[in-house]
Design a protein around this motif. Sequence first.
Motif, PDB file in Angstrom:
ATOM      1  N   ILE A 118       0.840  -1.205   0.000  1.00 50.15           N
ATOM      2  CA  ILE A 118       0.000   0.000   0.000  1.00 50.15           C
ATOM      3  C   ILE A 118       0.868   1.245   0.000  1.00 50.15           C
ATOM      4  CG2 ILE A 118      -1.609   1.359   1.403  1.00 50.15           C
ATOM      5  CD1 ILE A 118      -2.792  -1.377   2.343  1.00 50.15           C
ATOM      6  N   GLN A 119       1.871   1.269   0.847  1.00 49.16           N
ATOM      7  CA  GLN A 119       2.759   2.433   0.932  1.00 49.16           C
ATOM      8  C   GLN A 119       3.501   2.670  -0.382  1.00 49.16           C
ATOM      9  OE1 GLN A 119       5.148   1.391   4.336  1.00 49.16           O
ATOM     10  NE2 GLN A 119       3.624   2.105   5.805  1.00 49.16           N
ATOM     11  N   ASP A 120       3.920   1.601  -1.030  1.00 50.08           N
ATOM     12  CA  ASP A 120       4.650   1.744  -2.289  1.00 50.08           C
ATOM     13  C   ASP A 120       3.771   2.256  -3.420  1.00 50.08           C
ATOM     14  OD1 ASP A 120       7.101   0.991  -1.284  1.00 50.08           O
ATOM     15  OD2 ASP A 120       6.932  -1.107  -1.915  1.00 50.08           O
ATOM     16  N   LEU A 121       2.469   1.980  -3.347  1.00 54.68           N
ATOM     17  CA  LEU A 121       1.582   2.311  -4.465  1.00 54.68           C
ATOM     18  C   LEU A 121       0.748   3.562  -4.246  1.00 54.68           C
ATOM     19  CD1 LEU A 121       0.301  -1.278  -5.398  1.00 54.68           C
ATOM     20  CD2 LEU A 121       2.128   0.051  -6.478  1.00 54.68           C
ATOM     21  N   GLU A 122       0.803   4.127  -3.057  1.00 55.53           N
ATOM     22  CA  GLU A 122      -0.054   5.280  -2.745  1.00 55.53           C
ATOM     23  C   GLU A 122       0.173   6.463  -3.684  1.00 55.53           C
ATOM     24  OE1 GLU A 122      -1.130   5.015   2.001  1.00 55.53           O
ATOM     25  OE2 GLU A 122       0.876   5.731   1.415  1.00 55.53           O
ATOM     26  N   GLN A 123       1.426   6.697  -4.060  1.00 57.69           N
ATOM     27  CA  GLN A 123       1.736   7.857  -4.899  1.00 57.69           C
ATOM     28  C   GLN A 123       2.005   7.475  -6.359  1.00 57.69           C
ATOM     29  OE1 GLN A 123       1.361  10.836  -3.513  1.00 57.69           O
ATOM     30  NE2 GLN A 123       0.903   9.781  -1.592  1.00 57.69           N
ATOM     31  N   LEU A 124       1.600   6.283  -6.757  1.00 63.41           N
ATOM     32  CA  LEU A 124       1.869   5.828  -8.126  1.00 63.41           C
ATOM     33  C   LEU A 124       1.062   6.660  -9.124  1.00 63.41           C
ATOM     34  CD1 LEU A 124       3.486   3.552  -9.578  1.00 63.41           C
ATOM     35  CD2 LEU A 124       1.337   2.273  -9.681  1.00 63.41           C
ATOM     36  N   PRO A 125       1.719   7.238 -10.139  1.00 65.28           N
ATOM     37  CA  PRO A 125       0.997   8.014 -11.147  1.00 65.28           C
ATOM     38  C   PRO A 125      -0.037   7.146 -11.871  1.00 65.28           C
ATOM     39  CG  PRO A 125       3.359   8.425 -11.281  1.00 65.28           C
ATOM     40  CD  PRO A 125       3.178   7.260 -10.346  1.00 65.28           C
ATOM     41  N   PRO A 126      -1.166   7.727 -12.249  1.00 62.47           N
ATOM     42  CA  PRO A 126      -2.249   6.951 -12.874  1.00 62.47           C
ATOM     43  C   PRO A 126      -1.802   6.085 -14.046  1.00 62.47           C
ATOM     44  CG  PRO A 126      -3.024   9.150 -12.346  1.00 62.47           C
ATOM     45  CD  PRO A 126      -1.558   9.145 -12.040  1.00 62.47           C
ATOM     46  N   ALA A 127      -0.966   6.610 -14.935  1.00 63.60           N
ATOM     47  CA  ALA A 127      -0.576   5.857 -16.127  1.00 63.60           C
ATOM     48  C   ALA A 127       0.208   4.599 -15.785  1.00 63.60           C
ATOM     49  CB  ALA A 127       0.246   6.741 -17.060  1.00 63.60           C
ATOM     50  N   GLN A 128       0.924   4.597 -14.671  1.00 69.18           N
ATOM     51  CA  GLN A 128       1.770   3.458 -14.336  1.00 69.18           C
ATOM     52  C   GLN A 128       0.980   2.252 -13.835  1.00 69.18           C
ATOM     53  OE1 GLN A 128       5.171   5.796 -12.150  1.00 69.18           O
ATOM     54  NE2 GLN A 128       6.010   3.943 -13.076  1.00 69.18           N
ATOM     55  N   TRP A 129      -0.272   2.456 -13.505  1.00 69.37           N
ATOM     56  CA  TRP A 129      -1.087   1.321 -13.077  1.00 69.37           C
ATOM     57  C   TRP A 129      -1.324   0.324 -14.211  1.00 69.37           C
ATOM     58  CZ3 TRP A 129      -2.477  -0.046  -8.273  1.00 69.37           C
ATOM     59  CH2 TRP A 129      -2.334   0.920  -7.253  1.00 69.37           C
ATOM     60  N   GLN A 130      -1.114   0.766 -15.433  1.00 70.83           N
ATOM     61  CA  GLN A 130      -1.305  -0.112 -16.590  1.00 70.83           C
ATOM     62  C   GLN A 130      -0.016  -0.803 -17.015  1.00 70.83           C
ATOM     63  OE1 GLN A 130      -3.304   2.061 -19.746  1.00 70.83           O
ATOM     64  NE2 GLN A 130      -4.617   3.117 -18.291  1.00 70.83           N
ATOM     65  N   THR A 131       1.051  -0.646 -16.234  1.00 71.05           N
ATOM     66  CA  THR A 131       2.321  -1.298 -16.534  1.00 71.05           C
ATOM     67  C   THR A 131       2.157  -2.820 -16.474  1.00 71.05           C
ATOM     68  OG1 THR A 131       3.539   0.557 -15.566  1.00 71.05           O
ATOM     69  CG2 THR A 131       4.727  -1.538 -15.809  1.00 71.05           C
ATOM     70  N   GLU A 184       2.304 -15.998  -2.079  1.00 72.16           N
ATOM     71  CA  GLU A 184       1.504 -14.937  -2.694  1.00 72.16           C
ATOM     72  C   GLU A 184       2.047 -13.556  -2.334  1.00 72.16           C
ATOM     73  OE1 GLU A 184      -2.119 -14.759  -3.946  1.00 72.16           O
ATOM     74  OE2 GLU A 184      -1.755 -16.712  -4.847  1.00 72.16           O
ATOM     75  N   ALA A 185       2.357 -13.359  -1.062  1.00 68.40           N
ATOM     76  CA  ALA A 185       2.802 -12.036  -0.617  1.00 68.40           C
ATOM     77  C   ALA A 185       4.104 -11.633  -1.291  1.00 68.40           C
ATOM     78  CB  ALA A 185       2.959 -12.027   0.902  1.00 68.40           C
ATOM     79  N   PHE A 186       5.070 -12.548  -1.335  1.00 71.39           N
ATOM     80  CA  PHE A 186       6.373 -12.213  -1.896  1.00 71.39           C
ATOM     81  C   PHE A 186       6.353 -12.161  -3.416  1.00 71.39           C
ATOM     82  CE2 PHE A 186       7.971 -14.515   2.108  1.00 71.39           C
ATOM     83  CZ  PHE A 186       7.956 -13.348   2.848  1.00 71.39           C
ATOM     84  N   VAL A 187       5.764 -13.166  -4.051  1.00 67.88           N
ATOM     85  CA  VAL A 187       5.782 -13.223  -5.521  1.00 67.88           C
ATOM     86  C   VAL A 187       4.933 -12.108  -6.119  1.00 67.88           C
ATOM     87  CG1 VAL A 187       5.179 -14.587  -7.548  1.00 67.88           C
ATOM     88  CG2 VAL A 187       6.315 -15.685  -5.604  1.00 67.88           C
ATOM     89  N   HIS A 188       3.721 -11.916  -5.608  1.00 74.25           N
ATOM     90  CA  HIS A 188       2.891 -10.853  -6.174  1.00 74.25           C
ATOM     91  C   HIS A 188       3.439  -9.473  -5.845  1.00 74.25           C
ATOM     92  CE1 HIS A 188       0.190 -13.594  -7.893  1.00 74.25           C
ATOM     93  NE2 HIS A 188      -0.516 -13.891  -6.817  1.00 74.25           N
ATOM     94  N   GLY A 189       4.125  -9.359  -4.695  1.00 71.87           N
ATOM     95  CA  GLY A 189       4.796  -8.094  -4.410  1.00 71.87           C
ATOM     96  C   GLY A 189       5.810  -7.750  -5.487  1.00 71.87           C
ATOM     97  N   GLU A 190       6.590  -8.745  -5.905  1.00 75.99           N
ATOM     98  CA  GLU A 190       7.571  -8.529  -6.968  1.00 75.99           C
ATOM     99  C   GLU A 190       6.916  -8.441  -8.349  1.00 75.99           C
ATOM    100  OE1 GLU A 190      11.462  -8.257  -6.405  1.00 75.99           O
ATOM    101  OE2 GLU A 190       9.940  -7.271  -5.160  1.00 75.99           O
ATOM    102  N   ASP A 191       5.800  -9.141  -8.557  1.00 78.06           N
ATOM    103  CA  ASP A 191       5.054  -8.998  -9.814  1.00 78.06           C
ATOM    104  C   ASP A 191       4.759  -7.529 -10.090  1.00 78.06           C
ATOM    105  OD1 ASP A 191       4.880 -11.687 -10.487  1.00 78.06           O
ATOM    106  OD2 ASP A 191       2.929 -11.978  -9.531  1.00 78.06           O
ATOM    107  N   ILE A 192       4.455  -6.807  -9.017  1.00 79.10           N
ATOM    108  CA  ILE A 192       4.100  -5.394  -9.129  1.00 79.10           C
ATOM    109  C   ILE A 192       5.334  -4.505  -9.094  1.00 79.10           C
ATOM    110  CG2 ILE A 192       2.990  -3.486  -7.874  1.00 79.10           C
ATOM    111  CD1 ILE A 192       0.790  -5.509  -7.062  1.00 79.10           C
ATOM    112  N   ARG A 193       6.220  -4.734  -8.132  1.00 77.73           N
ATOM    113  CA  ARG A 193       7.322  -3.798  -7.897  1.00 77.73           C
ATOM    114  C   ARG A 193       8.374  -3.792  -9.009  1.00 77.73           C
ATOM    115  NH1 ARG A 193       6.480  -5.654  -2.374  1.00 77.73           N
ATOM    116  NH2 ARG A 193       5.801  -3.878  -1.092  1.00 77.73           N
ATOM    117  N   ARG A 194       8.775  -4.956  -9.451  1.00 77.27           N
ATOM    118  CA  ARG A 194       9.899  -5.006 -10.402  1.00 77.27           C
ATOM    119  C   ARG A 194       9.620  -4.227 -11.689  1.00 77.27           C
ATOM    120  NH1 ARG A 194      13.964 -10.021 -10.135  1.00 77.27           N
ATOM    121  NH2 ARG A 194      14.286  -9.993  -7.884  1.00 77.27           N
TER     122      ARG A 194
END
Length: 214
Positions: free
Chosen positions: A21-34, A115-125
């Motif tokens: 949640i903290q990592d994604l709070e300030q994510l620009p709108p366009a980057q959600w489609q990455t 799920e927590a670790f893999v999906h976290g990296e699915d998003i972050r990387r």
Amino acid sequence: MGSPSPSIVWPLVHAERRALIQDLEQLPPAQWQTASLCAGWDVHDVLAHVIDTAKTTRLGFIRRLVAARMDFDRDNAMGVEREKAGNPQQTLARLRAVLSRTSGPPAGLATRLVEAFVHGEDIRRPLGISRTYPPAHVATALGYQVRTTAAMGGGKEIAQGWRLVATDTAFEHGDGPAVEGPAIALLLAVSGRPVADHELSGPGASVFLQQRQA
């Protein structure tokens, strides 16, 4: 390797949800489609899946699977559609609402760590966001994955024929040419995710990576 204790797993899962949640709070709108590391899903889709899984109960999972005609992929797609709001910040608010839940599908508790670790990296990387995960607990998730078949969401077949050795915690599994690297990189690799060449080393690393890319 025994099943991890709920007193260990759930605080870790809740901490990972909070960090996401903290990592994604300030994510620009366009980057959600990455595009995420999870084939066919963008980062918004993966977040919706994380929420859907957090809300799943054992009985509810059976009902949903029946509704999806026993098709796991269809069930996952339906879950994403159900939890993905039109505005990504609304989806993020849904994760906040389930942050402390301790429910999940009828599977071993180690799957919650996977799920927590893999999906976290699915998003972050793909977004270029870095996080340091607790290696010993990542190794618990990795130990589950290498013993679980792909049909059940694991990576037993990928791990077969290799000696996987974590370089940041006490973990070693299998026989064959050694493939060495941080536990998170090994976990991603056996979970079917791409990893960079420099993350893995050892006598078997180059062939292992080639087979993963084939």
